[in-house]
Design a protein around this motif. Structure first.
Motif, PDB file in Angstrom:
ATOM      1  N   ASP A 133       5.246  -3.049  24.212  1.00 42.80           N
ATOM      2  CA  ASP A 133       6.439  -2.649  24.956  1.00 42.80           C
ATOM      3  C   ASP A 133       7.747  -2.950  24.243  1.00 42.80           C
ATOM      4  OD1 ASP A 133       5.344  -1.679  27.633  1.00 42.80           O
ATOM      5  OD2 ASP A 133       4.339  -3.614  27.454  1.00 42.80           O
ATOM      6  N   SER A 134       7.777  -3.982  23.423  1.00 37.02           N
ATOM      7  CA  SER A 134       9.002  -4.350  22.713  1.00 37.02           C
ATOM      8  C   SER A 134       8.611  -5.208  21.516  1.00 37.02           C
ATOM      9  CB  SER A 134       9.955  -5.113  23.630  1.00 37.02           C
ATOM     10  OG  SER A 134      11.160  -5.440  22.959  1.00 37.02           O
ATOM     11  N   ALA A 135       9.479  -5.248  20.500  1.00 36.73           N
ATOM     12  CA  ALA A 135       9.127  -6.002  19.296  1.00 36.73           C
ATOM     13  C   ALA A 135      10.360  -6.589  18.637  1.00 36.73           C
ATOM     14  CB  ALA A 135       8.391  -5.098  18.302  1.00 36.73           C
ATOM     15  N   ILE A 136      10.134  -7.703  17.927  1.00 29.01           N
ATOM     16  CA  ILE A 136      11.172  -8.307  17.092  1.00 29.01           C
ATOM     17  C   ILE A 136      10.597  -8.464  15.682  1.00 29.01           C
ATOM     18  CG2 ILE A 136      12.529  -9.416  18.875  1.00 29.01           C
ATOM     19  CD1 ILE A 136      10.982 -11.975  18.511  1.00 29.01           C
ATOM     20  N   VAL A 137      11.341  -7.964  14.718  1.00 25.11           N
ATOM     21  CA  VAL A 137      10.885  -7.920  13.327  1.00 25.11           C
ATOM     22  C   VAL A 137      11.820  -8.772  12.481  1.00 25.11           C
ATOM     23  CG1 VAL A 137      10.402  -6.428  11.355  1.00 25.11           C
ATOM     24  CG2 VAL A 137       9.963  -5.597  13.685  1.00 25.11           C
ATOM     25  N   MET A 138      11.332  -9.923  12.070  1.00 29.63           N
ATOM     26  CA  MET A 138      12.146 -10.851  11.304  1.00 29.63           C
ATOM     27  C   MET A 138      11.724 -10.766   9.829  1.00 29.63           C
ATOM     28  SD  MET A 138      13.363 -11.764  14.216  1.00 29.63           S
ATOM     29  CE  MET A 138      14.521 -13.085  13.897  1.00 29.63           C
ATOM     30  N   MET A 139      12.581 -10.162   9.010  1.00 34.24           N
ATOM     31  CA  MET A 139      12.322 -10.063   7.555  1.00 34.24           C
ATOM     32  C   MET A 139      11.070  -9.247   7.251  1.00 34.24           C
ATOM     33  SD  MET A 139      13.129 -14.046   6.502  1.00 34.24           S
ATOM     34  CE  MET A 139      11.639 -14.635   7.322  1.00 34.24           C
ATOM     35  N   GLY A 140      10.785  -8.228   8.058  1.00 32.15           N
ATOM     36  CA  GLY A 140       9.624  -7.379   7.818  1.00 32.15           C
ATOM     37  C   GLY A 140       9.989  -6.162   6.989  1.00 32.15           C
ATOM     38  N   SER A 141       8.969  -5.526   6.405  1.00 28.82           N
ATOM     39  CA  SER A 141       9.176  -4.320   5.602  1.00 28.82           C
ATOM     40  C   SER A 141       8.333  -3.190   6.186  1.00 28.82           C
ATOM     41  CB  SER A 141       8.777  -4.578   4.146  1.00 28.82           C
ATOM     42  OG  SER A 141       9.101  -3.465   3.329  1.00 28.82           O
ATOM     43  N   PRO A 142       8.930  -2.015   6.432  1.00 34.51           N
ATOM     44  CA  PRO A 142       8.208  -0.963   7.142  1.00 34.51           C
ATOM     45  C   PRO A 142       7.273  -0.116   6.291  1.00 34.51           C
ATOM     46  CG  PRO A 142      10.453  -0.256   6.730  1.00 34.51           C
ATOM     47  CD  PRO A 142      10.351  -1.672   6.242  1.00 34.51           C
ATOM     48  N   SER A 143       7.579   0.076   5.005  1.00 31.83           N
ATOM     49  CA  SER A 143       6.785   0.997   4.187  1.00 31.83           C
ATOM     50  C   SER A 143       5.642   0.274   3.485  1.00 31.83           C
ATOM     51  CB  SER A 143       7.658   1.702   3.147  1.00 31.83           C
ATOM     52  OG  SER A 143       6.842   2.563   2.364  1.00 31.83           O
ATOM     53  N   TYR A 144       4.449   0.350   4.061  1.00 35.04           N
ATOM     54  CA  TYR A 144       3.284  -0.306   3.483  1.00 35.04           C
ATOM     55  C   TYR A 144       2.974   0.244   2.097  1.00 35.04           C
ATOM     56  CZ  TYR A 144       1.882  -2.718   7.811  1.00 35.04           C
ATOM     57  OH  TYR A 144       1.808  -3.560   8.882  1.00 35.04           O
ATOM     58  N   VAL A 145       3.057   1.552   1.949  1.00 36.96           N
ATOM     59  CA  VAL A 145       2.680   2.169   0.680  1.00 36.96           C
ATOM     60  C   VAL A 145       3.629   1.738  -0.434  1.00 36.96           C
ATOM     61  CG1 VAL A 145       2.430   4.356  -0.554  1.00 36.96           C
ATOM     62  CG2 VAL A 145       1.555   4.132   1.788  1.00 36.96           C
ATOM     63  N   ASN A 146       4.925   1.826  -0.191  1.00 35.40           N
ATOM     64  CA  ASN A 146       5.887   1.444  -1.228  1.00 35.40           C
ATOM     65  C   ASN A 146       5.809  -0.040  -1.558  1.00 35.40           C
ATOM     66  OD1 ASN A 146       6.803   4.055  -1.442  1.00 35.40           O
ATOM     67  ND2 ASN A 146       8.595   3.749  -0.133  1.00 35.40           N
ATOM     68  N   LEU A 147       5.622  -0.868  -0.525  1.00 35.26           N
ATOM     69  CA  LEU A 147       5.524  -2.309  -0.760  1.00 35.26           C
ATOM     70  C   LEU A 147       4.280  -2.638  -1.570  1.00 35.26           C
ATOM     71  CD1 LEU A 147       6.634  -5.155  -0.287  1.00 35.26           C
ATOM     72  CD2 LEU A 147       5.385  -5.210   1.892  1.00 35.26           C
ATOM     73  N   ALA A 148       3.151  -2.005  -1.247  1.00 29.94           N
ATOM     74  CA  ALA A 148       1.912  -2.256  -1.986  1.00 29.94           C
ATOM     75  C   ALA A 148       2.032  -1.821  -3.435  1.00 29.94           C
ATOM     76  CB  ALA A 148       0.745  -1.529  -1.315  1.00 29.94           C
ATOM     77  N   LYS A 149       2.643  -0.678  -3.666  1.00 33.43           N
ATOM     78  CA  LYS A 149       2.845  -0.207  -5.046  1.00 33.43           C
ATOM     79  C   LYS A 149       3.728  -1.179  -5.824  1.00 33.43           C
ATOM     80  CE  LYS A 149       2.351   4.801  -4.265  1.00 33.43           C
ATOM     81  NZ  LYS A 149       3.083   6.095  -4.240  1.00 33.43           N
ATOM     82  N   ALA A 150       4.787  -1.658  -5.188  1.00 34.79           N
ATOM     83  CA  ALA A 150       5.682  -2.606  -5.851  1.00 34.79           C
ATOM     84  C   ALA A 150       4.964  -3.913  -6.156  1.00 34.79           C
ATOM     85  CB  ALA A 150       6.904  -2.875  -4.968  1.00 34.79           C
ATOM     86  N   GLN A 151       4.125  -4.373  -5.225  1.00 35.97           N
ATOM     87  CA  GLN A 151       3.360  -5.598  -5.453  1.00 35.97           C
ATOM     88  C   GLN A 151       2.406  -5.442  -6.625  1.00 35.97           C
ATOM     89  OE1 GLN A 151       1.672  -6.017  -1.534  1.00 35.97           O
ATOM     90  NE2 GLN A 151       3.064  -7.672  -0.977  1.00 35.97           N
ATOM     91  N   MET A 152       1.692  -4.328  -6.669  1.00 36.60           N
ATOM     92  CA  MET A 152       0.734  -4.110  -7.767  1.00 36.60           C
ATOM     93  C   MET A 152       1.443  -4.047  -9.114  1.00 36.60           C
ATOM     94  SD  MET A 152      -2.245  -1.603  -6.211  1.00 36.60           S
ATOM     95  CE  MET A 152      -1.173  -0.395  -5.434  1.00 36.60           C
TER      96      MET A 152
END
Length: 257
Positions: A133-152
């Protein structure tokens, strides 16, 4: 204030509530911790939320806290997405346990939140679970694909052998696409979401999250108060007290109306 160390199924967690709400069906917040952290490190969030009459669950993530397996940080880093996807799966397990324990019914509101890795997991959950119903995102990143590519890219630049084939890499990215909320613009569906991020964050970069927020805020043009981003220009990878208090006030409000 009651803090009980429990195990729901295979998941160790801290169950936090006011004594008067022990068996009542009150709104619930599941709060997810960060990478290499553990459930007890977010008790300050739980305290603020429980004081407002909410029930709070603080689970230990896979390979963390009571579930740790003596892996070093490099080994843990290579398991990052395994941990994230396991947490997403376990959020729905916790919801089912709440139902089984008669702590919620179909009308009880459920919120989700998290810091860092927990914020990343929260965004993935928002993409696949319409019942949040509601969410709080503290220092999260939305793009899983871009983040995974950057990590690799970063791991390989540091000389680590990821020990995966091109086919396995492609399959992993395809799996992550299913949880990547940037690829599903309508996923939020008007749900109240609050973001906090420090501009100086070098662990989870600020810009991708802020850009995502800016791209989506037009969907909240008639109720902009339901979609908020709190920027701290001097903060790095640590949530300020002001950020924590604002976030907990936000989710408590929207779970209680």
């Amino acid at each position: 204030m009651i803090v009980e160390n429990e195990r729901w199924g295979h998941i160790p967690l801290l169950h936090v509530f006011r004594e008067s709400e022990r068996e009542r069906q009150v709104p619930v917040v599941i709060f997810l911790h960060g990478f290499t952290s553990a459930k007890e490190h977010n008790l300050h969030y739980a305290y603020q939320l429980a004081e407002k009459g909410l029930r709070v669950l603080l689970p230990d993530a896979h390979l963390h806290g009571e579930r740790q397996e003596s892996l070093d940080e490099v080994e843990m880093s290579l398991r990052f997405w395994d941990i994230v996807l396991t947490s997403i799966e376990e959020v729905t397990i916790l919801r089912n346990e709440l139902t089984t324990k008669n702590l919620i019914n179909e009308q009880t509101k459920i919120g989700l939140g998290g810091t860092s890795m927990g914020g990343i997991e929260t965004l993935g959950c928002l993409n696949v679970y319409p019942w949040i119903d509601s969410a709080i995102v503290m220092m999260g990143s939305p793009s899983y694909v871009n983040l995974a590519k950057a990590q690799m890219t970063q791991y390989e630049a540091r000389g680590f052998d990821l020990a995966i084939t091109d086919v396995e890499r492609k399959e992993m990215l395809e799996t992550l696409r299913k949880f990547d909320i940037t690829l599903n613009p309508r996923a939020l569906n008007g749900r109240p979401v609050f973001f906090w991020h420090g501009v100086q964050d070098t662990v989870v970069p600020y810009e991708p999250t802020f850009n995502y927020f800016n791209a989506l805020k037009k969907l909240y043009v008639h109720e902009p108060q339901r979609f908020q981003f709190m920027t701290d220009k001097t903060a790095s990878h640590a949530v300020t007290r002001k950020g924590m208090l604002t976030a907990t006030d936000f989710v408590a409000h929207y779970l209680s109306v």
